[in-house]
Design a protein around this motif. Structure first.
Motif, PDB file in Angstrom:
ATOM      1  N   TYR A 180      75.697  14.483  46.965  1.00 37.86           N
ATOM      2  CA  TYR A 180      74.215  13.224  47.230  1.00 37.86           C
ATOM      3  C   TYR A 180      74.490  12.600  48.330  1.00 37.86           C
ATOM      4  CZ  TYR A 180      75.753  13.738  41.771  1.00 37.86           C
ATOM      5  OH  TYR A 180      75.432  14.197  40.719  1.00 37.86           O
ATOM      6  N   VAL A 181      74.599  13.911  49.231  1.00 43.13           N
ATOM      7  CA  VAL A 181      74.173  13.164  51.039  1.00 43.13           C
ATOM      8  C   VAL A 181      72.738  13.527  51.262  1.00 43.13           C
ATOM      9  CG1 VAL A 181      75.258  13.983  53.020  1.00 43.13           C
ATOM     10  CG2 VAL A 181      76.277  13.681  51.340  1.00 43.13           C
ATOM     11  N   TYR A 182      72.138  12.060  51.699  1.00 46.33           N
ATOM     12  CA  TYR A 182      70.902  12.645  52.549  1.00 46.33           C
ATOM     13  C   TYR A 182      71.327  12.635  53.248  1.00 46.33           C
ATOM     14  CZ  TYR A 182      68.481  10.698  48.268  1.00 46.33           C
ATOM     15  OH  TYR A 182      67.806   9.638  46.717  1.00 46.33           O
ATOM     16  N   ARG A 185      62.821   4.593  46.390  1.00 45.85           N
ATOM     17  CA  ARG A 185      62.012   4.287  45.014  1.00 45.85           C
ATOM     18  C   ARG A 185      60.839   6.167  45.149  1.00 45.85           C
ATOM     19  NH1 ARG A 185      65.063   0.945  44.029  1.00 45.85           N
ATOM     20  NH2 ARG A 185      64.934  -1.403  44.445  1.00 45.85           N
ATOM     21  N   CYS A 186      61.828   6.472  44.877  1.00 44.72           N
ATOM     22  CA  CYS A 186      61.549   7.784  45.106  1.00 44.72           C
ATOM     23  C   CYS A 186      60.272   7.538  43.594  1.00 44.72           C
ATOM     24  CB  CYS A 186      62.106   9.045  45.118  1.00 44.72           C
ATOM     25  SG  CYS A 186      63.565   9.352  45.713  1.00 44.72           S
ATOM     26  N   SER A 187      59.124   8.323  44.041  1.00 46.83           N
ATOM     27  CA  SER A 187      57.757   8.527  43.230  1.00 46.83           C
ATOM     28  C   SER A 187      58.509   8.921  41.498  1.00 46.83           C
ATOM     29  CB  SER A 187      56.580   8.624  43.080  1.00 46.83           C
ATOM     30  OG  SER A 187      56.741   9.954  43.905  1.00 46.83           O
ATOM     31  N   PHE A 188      59.340   9.747  41.567  1.00 42.73           N
ATOM     32  CA  PHE A 188      60.292  10.573  40.666  1.00 42.73           C
ATOM     33  C   PHE A 188      60.691   9.754  39.571  1.00 42.73           C
ATOM     34  CE2 PHE A 188      61.696  12.801  43.721  1.00 42.73           C
ATOM     35  CZ  PHE A 188      63.435  13.326  43.242  1.00 42.73           C
ATOM     36  N   ASP A 205      76.456  18.594  49.406  1.00 41.94           N
ATOM     37  CA  ASP A 205      75.223  18.506  48.354  1.00 41.94           C
ATOM     38  C   ASP A 205      74.410  17.794  48.971  1.00 41.94           C
ATOM     39  OD1 ASP A 205      73.908  18.370  46.199  1.00 41.94           O
ATOM     40  OD2 ASP A 205      76.190  17.476  44.693  1.00 41.94           O
ATOM     41  N   VAL A 206      72.988  18.085  49.459  1.00 41.13           N
ATOM     42  CA  VAL A 206      71.904  17.694  49.560  1.00 41.13           C
ATOM     43  C   VAL A 206      70.551  17.499  48.758  1.00 41.13           C
ATOM     44  CG1 VAL A 206      71.159  17.487  52.131  1.00 41.13           C
ATOM     45  CG2 VAL A 206      73.097  18.424  52.339  1.00 41.13           C
ATOM     46  N   PRO A 207      69.710  16.494  48.319  1.00 41.39           N
ATOM     47  CA  PRO A 207      69.272  16.762  46.820  1.00 41.39           C
ATOM     48  C   PRO A 207      68.140  17.352  48.417  1.00 41.39           C
ATOM     49  CG  PRO A 207      70.258  14.696  47.339  1.00 41.39           C
ATOM     50  CD  PRO A 207      71.252  15.251  48.258  1.00 41.39           C
ATOM     51  N   LEU A 208      67.844  17.942  48.481  1.00 44.72           N
ATOM     52  CA  LEU A 208      66.308  18.240  49.202  1.00 44.72           C
ATOM     53  C   LEU A 208      64.805  17.781  48.545  1.00 44.72           C
ATOM     54  CD1 LEU A 208      67.061  20.994  51.328  1.00 44.72           C
ATOM     55  CD2 LEU A 208      66.899  18.227  52.403  1.00 44.72           C
ATOM     56  N   GLN A 209      64.810  18.436  47.476  1.00 47.88           N
ATOM     57  CA  GLN A 209      63.581  18.453  46.471  1.00 47.88           C
ATOM     58  C   GLN A 209      62.023  19.211  46.943  1.00 47.88           C
ATOM     59  OE1 GLN A 209      64.792  17.034  44.039  1.00 47.88           O
ATOM     60  NE2 GLN A 209      66.142  15.496  43.790  1.00 47.88           N
ATOM     61  N   HIS A 210      61.746  18.715  47.651  1.00 47.50           N
ATOM     62  CA  HIS A 210      60.850  19.387  48.798  1.00 47.50           C
ATOM     63  C   HIS A 210      60.904  19.960  49.966  1.00 47.50           C
ATOM     64  CE1 HIS A 210      57.348  21.563  47.999  1.00 47.50           C
ATOM     65  NE2 HIS A 210      56.811  21.671  46.765  1.00 47.50           N
ATOM     66  N   ALA A 211      60.326  20.532  50.283  1.00 47.73           N
ATOM     67  CA  ALA A 211      59.845  20.640  51.897  1.00 47.73           C
ATOM     68  C   ALA A 211      58.393  20.083  52.633  1.00 47.73           C
ATOM     69  CB  ALA A 211      60.261  22.690  51.933  1.00 47.73           C
ATOM     70  N   HIS A 212      57.644  20.960  51.677  1.00 46.71           N
ATOM     71  CA  HIS A 212      56.004  20.466  52.234  1.00 46.71           C
ATOM     72  C   HIS A 212      55.970  18.900  51.943  1.00 46.71           C
ATOM     73  CE1 HIS A 212      51.483  20.548  52.588  1.00 46.71           C
ATOM     74  NE2 HIS A 212      51.905  21.685  53.071  1.00 46.71           N
ATOM     75  N   PRO A 213      55.563  18.683  53.734  1.00 50.28           N
ATOM     76  CA  PRO A 213      55.302  17.254  54.176  1.00 50.28           C
ATOM     77  C   PRO A 213      54.735  16.354  52.849  1.00 50.28           C
ATOM     78  CG  PRO A 213      55.174  18.705  56.043  1.00 50.28           C
ATOM     79  CD  PRO A 213      54.882  19.341  54.955  1.00 50.28           C
ATOM     80  N   ASP A 214      53.369  16.732  53.014  1.00 49.24           N
ATOM     81  CA  ASP A 214      53.049  16.044  51.671  1.00 49.24           C
ATOM     82  C   ASP A 214      52.897  15.294  50.157  1.00 49.24           C
ATOM     83  OD1 ASP A 214      50.923  15.625  53.901  1.00 49.24           O
ATOM     84  OD2 ASP A 214      49.429  17.610  53.047  1.00 49.24           O
ATOM     85  N   VAL A 215      53.675  16.950  50.210  1.00 48.36           N
ATOM     86  CA  VAL A 215      54.603  16.482  48.739  1.00 48.36           C
ATOM     87  C   VAL A 215      55.804  15.778  48.452  1.00 48.36           C
ATOM     88  CG1 VAL A 215      55.827  17.708  46.143  1.00 48.36           C
ATOM     89  CG2 VAL A 215      54.262  18.851  48.031  1.00 48.36           C
ATOM     90  N   LEU A 216      56.461  15.972  49.728  1.00 45.75           N
ATOM     91  CA  LEU A 216      57.515  14.610  49.764  1.00 45.75           C
ATOM     92  C   LEU A 216      56.799  13.504  50.465  1.00 45.75           C
ATOM     93  CD1 LEU A 216      59.695  16.760  52.605  1.00 45.75           C
ATOM     94  CD2 LEU A 216      59.879  16.282  49.996  1.00 45.75           C
ATOM     95  N   LYS A 217      55.662  12.794  50.835  1.00 42.72           N
ATOM     96  CA  LYS A 217      55.158  11.742  51.437  1.00 42.72           C
ATOM     97  C   LYS A 217      55.132  11.382  49.154  1.00 42.72           C
ATOM     98  CE  LYS A 217      52.607  11.833  54.517  1.00 42.72           C
ATOM     99  NZ  LYS A 217      51.669  12.126  55.550  1.00 42.72           N
ATOM    100  N   ARG A 218      54.414  11.744  48.553  1.00 43.24           N
ATOM    101  CA  ARG A 218      54.547  11.374  47.250  1.00 43.24           C
ATOM    102  C   ARG A 218      55.098  11.910  46.375  1.00 43.24           C
ATOM    103  NH1 ARG A 218      49.915  15.952  47.680  1.00 43.24           N
ATOM    104  NH2 ARG A 218      50.911  17.353  46.355  1.00 43.24           N
ATOM    105  N   MET A 219      56.613  12.069  47.225  1.00 41.48           N
ATOM    106  CA  MET A 219      57.693  11.891  46.459  1.00 41.48           C
ATOM    107  C   MET A 219      58.347  10.737  46.596  1.00 41.48           C
ATOM    108  SD  MET A 219      59.643  15.301  45.969  1.00 41.48           S
ATOM    109  CE  MET A 219      58.934  16.492  44.608  1.00 41.48           C
ATOM    110  N   LYS A 220      57.953   9.796  47.883  1.00 36.35           N
ATOM    111  CA  LYS A 220      58.215   8.909  48.847  1.00 36.35           C
ATOM    112  C   LYS A 220      59.917   9.468  49.095  1.00 36.35           C
ATOM    113  CE  LYS A 220      55.022   5.305  46.676  1.00 36.35           C
ATOM    114  NZ  LYS A 220      55.179   3.883  45.751  1.00 36.35           N
ATOM    115  N   ARG A 221      59.794  10.822  49.438  1.00 33.09           N
ATOM    116  CA  ARG A 221      61.590  10.792  49.531  1.00 33.09           C
ATOM    117  C   ARG A 221      61.409  10.669  50.749  1.00 33.09           C
ATOM    118  NH1 ARG A 221      65.302  11.867  46.714  1.00 33.09           N
ATOM    119  NH2 ARG A 221      66.132  13.816  47.645  1.00 33.09           N
ATOM    120  N   PRO A 222      62.784   9.798  51.382  1.00 28.69           N
ATOM    121  CA  PRO A 222      63.389   9.963  53.307  1.00 28.69           C
ATOM    122  C   PRO A 222      63.077  10.538  54.269  1.00 28.69           C
ATOM    123  CG  PRO A 222      64.876   9.596  51.697  1.00 28.69           C
ATOM    124  CD  PRO A 222      64.039   9.979  50.578  1.00 28.69           C
TER     125      PRO A 222
END
Length: 452
Positions: A245-247, A157-160, A269-286
């Motif tokens: 699309y490999v997490y 449920r990524c927030s974006f 192909d790994v969709p990382l989207q960001h690196a900073h832990p706080d941004v990833l948390k706001r993105m709800k990335r796994p």
């Protein structure tokens, strides 16, 4: 002499990602199986189907424009795809509020609903002598490569992202069905199979990795088991298997040795989207950034030839300058081979829109440009290291001045290409869909030049 009337013709417009393309192929396969022809133009069609994308605003507009064009040029239009599942703020269907004259609207992966709409508006009597379809189905890609969709939907449920609201939760295809489709594609001459889904690493989670059967042997519905089986099958046909699309879940580590051994392409192909832990948390990335850098380094130790492709978002709501600088530092260390970066685009219905401190558009764009400027340097350096090396290339185009192909590091349409000079032997002709060994003579940040 036959008095049979000509088969009804259906025009088809396919927009969006490879997953939508596979939906289009399934609809076209069913149309062909039932004896419908495909039209090459609007005026030659009895009806037009538009498969839409609804992920970001630009894609929504492109889809609405395509529907409008089909209505103007033809008049009889059925709409399917992700935009068909989207509502506006008042809860109304976006498509029907903009284009009330469309005949029917369905959501994504809705072959049955689309065919029911076709039967209603363009009925066609069954003819067992004409209604034939090849085993591999109808494909929209060139015949030497094809996409293999292994699942639908996504459990994240990524927030974006609004894909789960349009495509639903993860539904994995039975492993035997996936393997049979792969075999039919290889038999039909496909030289490269591109494995796709919303989340390839999660394949089988929804069915608790249950055991299926292929060629009389048990095969678990699990990413690593599937990739191993596809690699063995591809080897029989001298073909490539490429993963998208490999997490970066831990079990992906088990696939890297298969890449090092040459069973599947050393490409992730790994969709990382960001690196900073706080941004990833706001993105709800796994995943989090620190583990990702360690994992990338471990992968490269296991498989030095590994090519990593990824995408990132710049200017996500709340992203500070420090968080952005952290992303740049990550990219300098990770040295990703192929990188796409998007400035954050608010998508209607995404929970990220409600986050505090949205980043102004000009700052989002400026940060995206800084990422791409850094990546240009990294990419140039990594591509330059290939000069003088011998590579295997799959040819996509051939002309009088040589060919255009792709190495193991290049997925179609999103990565670079290799420009191949023709061979010196006058009798030797290059052919589309064949593999050639080439020596790299020059490189820029995206493409290579080589001699066969």
């Amino acid at each position: 002499m036959s008095n049979a009337s000509p088969s009804p013709k259906v025009g088809f417009v396919s927009l969006g990602c490879p997953k939508a393309l596979v939906d289009s192929e399934q609809i076209l396969t069913q149309l062909r199986a039932e004896g419908y022809d495909t039209a090459k133009s609007y005026d030659g069609a009895d009806l037009v189907i538009v498969n839409t994308c609804g992920f970001i605003d630009a894609a929504v507009q492109e889809s609405l424009d395509a529907i409008g064009e089909a209505l103007n040029e033809n008049g009889k239009v059925i709409v399917t795809g992700c935009l068909g599942a989207k509502k506006d703020a008042a809860g109304n269907d976006i498509i029907q509020s903009v284009h009330p004259k469309v005949l029917e609207v369905t959501g994504p992966h809705a072959v049955g609903e689309v065919m029911a709409a076709v039967h209603k508006h363009l009925p066609k009597p069954h003819d067992p002598f004409v209604d034939l379809v090849p085993a591999q189905g109808v494909k929209l890609t060139p015949k030497h490569y094809a996409y293999l969709k292994i699942s639908e939907g996504c459990n994240h449920r990524c927030s974006f992202c609004i894909i789960p609201s349009m495509r639903g939760d993860l539904v994995s295809r039975p492993v035997a069905d996936v393997m049979l489709e792969a075999e039919n594609l290889f038999k039909a001459g496909v030289k490269e199979l591109l494995v796709i889904s919303q989340d390839t690493s999660a394949y089988g989670v929804d069915v608790k990795f249950r055991t299926g059967f292929w060629n009389g042997k048990p095969l678990r519905t699990h990413m690593t088991q599937l990739v191993g089986a596809l690699g063995e099958l591809a080897a029989q046909y001298g073909a490539w298997v490429r993963l998208h699309y490999v997490y970066p879940y831990p079990h992906v580590d088990d696939v890297i040795p298969m890449m090092a051994e040459g069973r599947v392409l050393p490409y992730l192909d790994v969709p990382l989207q960001h690196a900073h832990p706080d941004v990833l948390k706001r993105m709800k990335r796994p995943a989090n950034g620190e583990k990702n850098i360690e994992r990338i380094q471990a992968w490269r130790r296991m498989c030095p030839d590994l090519t990593i492709r990824s995408t990132f978002i710049a200017g996500f709501p709340g992203e500070t300058e420090d968080e952005f600088e952290y992303l740049l530092d990550f990219l300098k260390e990770a040295r990703i081979d192929r990188l796409g970066c998007f400035s954050y685009s608010p998508v209607e219905g995404a929970t990220a829109n409600e986050l505090a401190n949205p980043v102004p558009e000009e700052v989002r764009e400026e940060r995206r440009a800084r990422v791409m400027e850094l990546q240009e340097e990294i990419s140039k350096e990594r591509m330059q290291a290939k000069v003088g090396k011998t590579l295997r290339v799959l040819l996509d185009e051939v002309g009088p001045s040589g060919g255009v192909g792709r190495s193991v590091a290049d997925a179609p349409e999103i990565d670079g290409v290799v420009y191949v000079k023709p061979p010196y032997e006058p009798h030797r002709k290059l052919k589309v869909g064949e593999f050639v060994e080439v020596k790299v003579t020059a490189a820029d940040a995206h493409d290579l030049w080589a001699e066969a």
